[in-house]
Write a protein that holds these residues in place. Structure first.
Motif, PDB file in Angstrom:
ATOM      1  N   HIS A  12       0.814  -1.222   0.000  1.00  0.00           N
ATOM      2  CA  HIS A  12       0.000   0.000   0.000  1.00  0.00           C
ATOM      3  C   HIS A  12       0.845   1.268   0.000  1.00  0.00           C
ATOM      4  O   HIS A  12       0.301   2.371  -0.104  1.00  0.00           O
ATOM      5  CB  HIS A  12      -0.915  -0.001   1.230  1.00  0.00           C
ATOM      6  CG  HIS A  12      -1.789  -1.220   1.322  1.00  0.00           C
ATOM      7  ND1 HIS A  12      -2.820  -1.474   0.456  1.00  0.00           N
ATOM      8  CD2 HIS A  12      -1.753  -2.267   2.195  1.00  0.00           C
ATOM      9  CE1 HIS A  12      -3.403  -2.616   0.782  1.00  0.00           C
ATOM     10  NE2 HIS A  12      -2.777  -3.117   1.833  1.00  0.00           N
ATOM     11  N   PHE A  13       2.163   1.125   0.133  1.00  0.00           N
ATOM     12  CA  PHE A  13       3.032   2.294   0.125  1.00  0.00           C
ATOM     13  C   PHE A  13       2.974   2.930  -1.274  1.00  0.00           C
ATOM     14  O   PHE A  13       3.049   2.216  -2.281  1.00  0.00           O
ATOM     15  CB  PHE A  13       4.468   1.885   0.469  1.00  0.00           C
ATOM     16  CG  PHE A  13       5.411   3.041   0.649  1.00  0.00           C
ATOM     17  CD1 PHE A  13       5.201   3.957   1.670  1.00  0.00           C
ATOM     18  CD2 PHE A  13       6.501   3.207  -0.186  1.00  0.00           C
ATOM     19  CE1 PHE A  13       6.067   5.025   1.856  1.00  0.00           C
ATOM     20  CE2 PHE A  13       7.381   4.263  -0.008  1.00  0.00           C
ATOM     21  CZ  PHE A  13       7.158   5.178   1.014  1.00  0.00           C
ATOM     22  N   PRO A  14       2.833   4.272  -1.358  1.00  0.00           N
ATOM     23  CA  PRO A  14       2.673   4.938  -2.669  1.00  0.00           C
ATOM     24  C   PRO A  14       3.758   4.612  -3.684  1.00  0.00           C
ATOM     25  O   PRO A  14       3.497   4.540  -4.874  1.00  0.00           O
ATOM     26  CB  PRO A  14       2.711   6.426  -2.295  1.00  0.00           C
ATOM     27  CG  PRO A  14       2.219   6.471  -0.895  1.00  0.00           C
ATOM     28  CD  PRO A  14       2.720   5.211  -0.244  1.00  0.00           C
ATOM     29  N   HIS A  15       5.004   4.385  -3.220  1.00  0.00           N
ATOM     30  CA  HIS A  15       6.110   4.106  -4.143  1.00  0.00           C
ATOM     31  C   HIS A  15       6.336   2.613  -4.338  1.00  0.00           C
ATOM     32  O   HIS A  15       7.354   2.218  -4.898  1.00  0.00           O
ATOM     33  CB  HIS A  15       7.393   4.761  -3.623  1.00  0.00           C
ATOM     34  CG  HIS A  15       7.332   6.259  -3.600  1.00  0.00           C
ATOM     35  ND1 HIS A  15       7.603   7.031  -4.703  1.00  0.00           N
ATOM     36  CD2 HIS A  15       7.002   7.121  -2.618  1.00  0.00           C
ATOM     37  CE1 HIS A  15       7.465   8.308  -4.392  1.00  0.00           C
ATOM     38  NE2 HIS A  15       7.104   8.384  -3.126  1.00  0.00           N
ATOM     39  N   SER A  16       5.393   1.784  -3.865  1.00  0.00           N
ATOM     40  CA  SER A  16       5.530   0.349  -4.027  1.00  0.00           C
ATOM     41  C   SER A  16       5.505  -0.014  -5.517  1.00  0.00           C
ATOM     42  O   SER A  16       4.630   0.442  -6.267  1.00  0.00           O
ATOM     43  CB  SER A  16       4.394  -0.379  -3.302  1.00  0.00           C
ATOM     44  OG  SER A  16       4.464  -1.760  -3.524  1.00  0.00           O
ATOM     45  N   GLY A  17       6.440  -0.821  -5.945  1.00  0.00           N
ATOM     46  CA  GLY A  17       6.495  -1.212  -7.348  1.00  0.00           C
ATOM     47  C   GLY A  17       7.428  -0.350  -8.173  1.00  0.00           C
ATOM     48  O   GLY A  17       7.839  -0.736  -9.260  1.00  0.00           O
ATOM     49  N   TRP A  18       7.767   0.845  -7.678  1.00  0.00           N
ATOM     50  CA  TRP A  18       8.733   1.683  -8.363  1.00  0.00           C
ATOM     51  C   TRP A  18      10.114   1.087  -8.133  1.00  0.00           C
ATOM     52  O   TRP A  18      10.417   0.602  -7.051  1.00  0.00           O
ATOM     53  CB  TRP A  18       8.677   3.112  -7.845  1.00  0.00           C
ATOM     54  CG  TRP A  18       7.359   3.804  -8.082  1.00  0.00           C
ATOM     55  CD1 TRP A  18       6.146   3.227  -8.270  1.00  0.00           C
ATOM     56  CD2 TRP A  18       7.141   5.214  -8.118  1.00  0.00           C
ATOM     57  NE1 TRP A  18       5.173   4.170  -8.409  1.00  0.00           N
ATOM     58  CE2 TRP A  18       5.760   5.408  -8.327  1.00  0.00           C
ATOM     59  CE3 TRP A  18       7.971   6.328  -7.988  1.00  0.00           C
ATOM     60  CZ2 TRP A  18       5.194   6.669  -8.421  1.00  0.00           C
ATOM     61  CZ3 TRP A  18       7.407   7.583  -8.075  1.00  0.00           C
ATOM     62  CH2 TRP A  18       6.027   7.757  -8.300  1.00  0.00           C
ATOM     63  N   HIS A  19      10.943   1.160  -9.133  1.00  0.00           N
ATOM     64  CA  HIS A  19      12.238   0.489  -9.028  1.00  0.00           C
ATOM     65  C   HIS A  19      13.138   1.166  -8.005  1.00  0.00           C
ATOM     66  O   HIS A  19      13.703   2.221  -8.251  1.00  0.00           O
ATOM     67  CB  HIS A  19      12.944   0.465 -10.385  1.00  0.00           C
ATOM     68  CG  HIS A  19      14.256  -0.272 -10.339  1.00  0.00           C
ATOM     69  ND1 HIS A  19      14.318  -1.633 -10.108  1.00  0.00           N
ATOM     70  CD2 HIS A  19      15.543   0.152 -10.439  1.00  0.00           C
ATOM     71  CE1 HIS A  19      15.582  -2.011 -10.103  1.00  0.00           C
ATOM     72  NE2 HIS A  19      16.360  -0.957 -10.300  1.00  0.00           N
ATOM     73  N   GLY A  20      13.244   0.542  -6.853  1.00  0.00           N
ATOM     74  CA  GLY A  20      14.205   0.974  -5.854  1.00  0.00           C
ATOM     75  C   GLY A  20      13.769   2.075  -4.905  1.00  0.00           C
ATOM     76  O   GLY A  20      14.368   2.227  -3.842  1.00  0.00           O
ATOM     77  N   GLU A  21      12.742   2.833  -5.227  1.00  0.00           N
ATOM     78  CA  GLU A  21      12.392   3.972  -4.374  1.00  0.00           C
ATOM     79  C   GLU A  21      11.819   3.529  -3.034  1.00  0.00           C
ATOM     80  O   GLU A  21      12.162   4.092  -1.992  1.00  0.00           O
ATOM     81  CB  GLU A  21      11.410   4.895  -5.101  1.00  0.00           C
ATOM     82  CG  GLU A  21      12.016   5.632  -6.279  1.00  0.00           C
ATOM     83  CD  GLU A  21      11.216   6.852  -6.672  1.00  0.00           C
ATOM     84  OE1 GLU A  21      10.383   7.309  -5.868  1.00  0.00           O
ATOM     85  OE2 GLU A  21      11.433   7.359  -7.780  1.00  0.00           O
ATOM     86  N   GLN A  22      10.938   2.553  -3.059  1.00  0.00           N
ATOM     87  CA  GLN A  22      10.374   2.050  -1.800  1.00  0.00           C
ATOM     88  C   GLN A  22      11.471   1.508  -0.900  1.00  0.00           C
ATOM     89  O   GLN A  22      11.510   1.787   0.299  1.00  0.00           O
ATOM     90  CB  GLN A  22       9.343   0.956  -2.078  1.00  0.00           C
ATOM     91  CG  GLN A  22       8.737   0.361  -0.808  1.00  0.00           C
ATOM     92  CD  GLN A  22       7.785  -0.788  -1.103  1.00  0.00           C
ATOM     93  OE1 GLN A  22       7.817  -1.360  -2.193  1.00  0.00           O
ATOM     94  NE2 GLN A  22       6.939  -1.126  -0.150  1.00  0.00           N
ATOM     95  N   GLU A  23      12.394   0.756  -1.484  1.00  0.00           N
ATOM     96  CA  GLU A  23      13.470   0.142  -0.711  1.00  0.00           C
ATOM     97  C   GLU A  23      14.404   1.199  -0.112  1.00  0.00           C
ATOM     98  O   GLU A  23      14.803   1.094   1.054  1.00  0.00           O
ATOM     99  CB  GLU A  23      14.276  -0.813  -1.596  1.00  0.00           C
ATOM    100  CG  GLU A  23      13.531  -2.079  -1.994  1.00  0.00           C
ATOM    101  CD  GLU A  23      12.563  -1.865  -3.155  1.00  0.00           C
ATOM    102  OE1 GLU A  23      11.792  -2.778  -3.473  1.00  0.00           O
ATOM    103  OE2 GLU A  23      12.576  -0.774  -3.746  1.00  0.00           O
ATOM    104  N   LEU A  24      14.755   2.201  -0.898  1.00  0.00           N
ATOM    105  CA  LEU A  24      15.649   3.256  -0.402  1.00  0.00           C
ATOM    106  C   LEU A  24      15.001   4.053   0.719  1.00  0.00           C
ATOM    107  O   LEU A  24      15.627   4.332   1.753  1.00  0.00           O
ATOM    108  CB  LEU A  24      16.050   4.190  -1.545  1.00  0.00           C
ATOM    109  CG  LEU A  24      17.098   3.657  -2.525  1.00  0.00           C
ATOM    110  CD1 LEU A  24      17.287   4.632  -3.675  1.00  0.00           C
ATOM    111  CD2 LEU A  24      18.426   3.421  -1.807  1.00  0.00           C
TER     112      LEU A  24
END
Length: 222
Positions: free
Chosen positions: A25-37
């Motif tokens: 549910h995190f807005p940046h989920s699925g974006w390459h690397g942004e959620q993880e960073l």
């Protein structure tokens, strides 16, 4: 509430935020690397706050009963939430049994410390326990980043993110087990010593009472 306790309380409030950051549910989920960073940087900052509140409490003379109660609770909640969420976030690295072992160790140690406190002594954090804390932070961050990258390339230099995450997690398992045994041995030695002193005190009290019950003439017999 003083500043150190406020920082500790904020760390507890950060737990649901971390869970949300590692969820779909995190807005940046699925974006390459942004959620993880973002999640990694957030976890690092929250982990650093553990040392900050302790430093401020000692140097300001603001060590309170509330702080002594909240600080270990905040630590346990943060680690428990991280490992439980990582079971779903990166099951390739964090298996359910790993999360159970690491979290179980935390609560066993807390239980031993509580019993020790009621018996009138404390169990200090060992060097192995301190090492475990550092490795836990590194392993959690590496596991989060491993969800987005297998390796990092910096020209000719390669950072094996997946290898660091896997090795870090299993190293945490080993160190957690060793430090848990270390705490238990330290607890057993102190509780055994405390029991021996209690028995000695009780025996002396019984002998003292028996001597008082003797006739005055008999008390002076050697």
């Amino acid at each position: 509430m003083n500043l150190p306790n406020s920082i500790t309380m904020s760390r507890i409030l950060c737990v649901p935020v971390l869970i949300w950051m590692l969820s779909p549910h995190f807005p940046h989920s699925g974006w390459h690397g942004e959620q993880e960073l973002i999640a990694s940087l957030f976890f690092i900052l929250v982990s650093i706050s553990d040392g900050v509140d302790g430093y401020l409490a000692r140097h300001r003379g603001q060590i309170t009963t509330m702080g002594m109660l909240l600080d270990p609770i905040a630590d346990k909640l943060l680690i428990a939430s991280a490992y439980i969420t990582l079971v779903q976030f990166n099951p390739h690295v964090v298996k359910p049994w790993i999360a159970v072992l690491v979290i179980g160790r935390e609560f066993v140690v807390s239980g031993l410390r509580s019993i020790a406190s009621t018996e009138g002594f404390t169990i200090e954090a060992s060097d192995v326990g301190k090492l475990k804390t550092v490795i836990q932070i590194v392993s959690v961050v590496a596991t989060i980043l491993d969800h987005g990258w297998y390796v990092w390339h910096f020209g000719w230099f390669i950072v094996p993110v997946d290898l660091i995450a896997v090795v870090g997690i299993y190293y945490v398992v080993i160190v957690s087990t060793i430090s848990g045994v270390d705490y238990f041995v330290a607890f057993w030695k102190k509780i055994d010593k405390a029991s021996a002193m209690t028995r000695k005190h009780d025996n002396e009290s019984v002998l003292s009472r028996k001597k008082k019950d003797l006739p005055p003439a008999a008390r002076n017999v050697t």
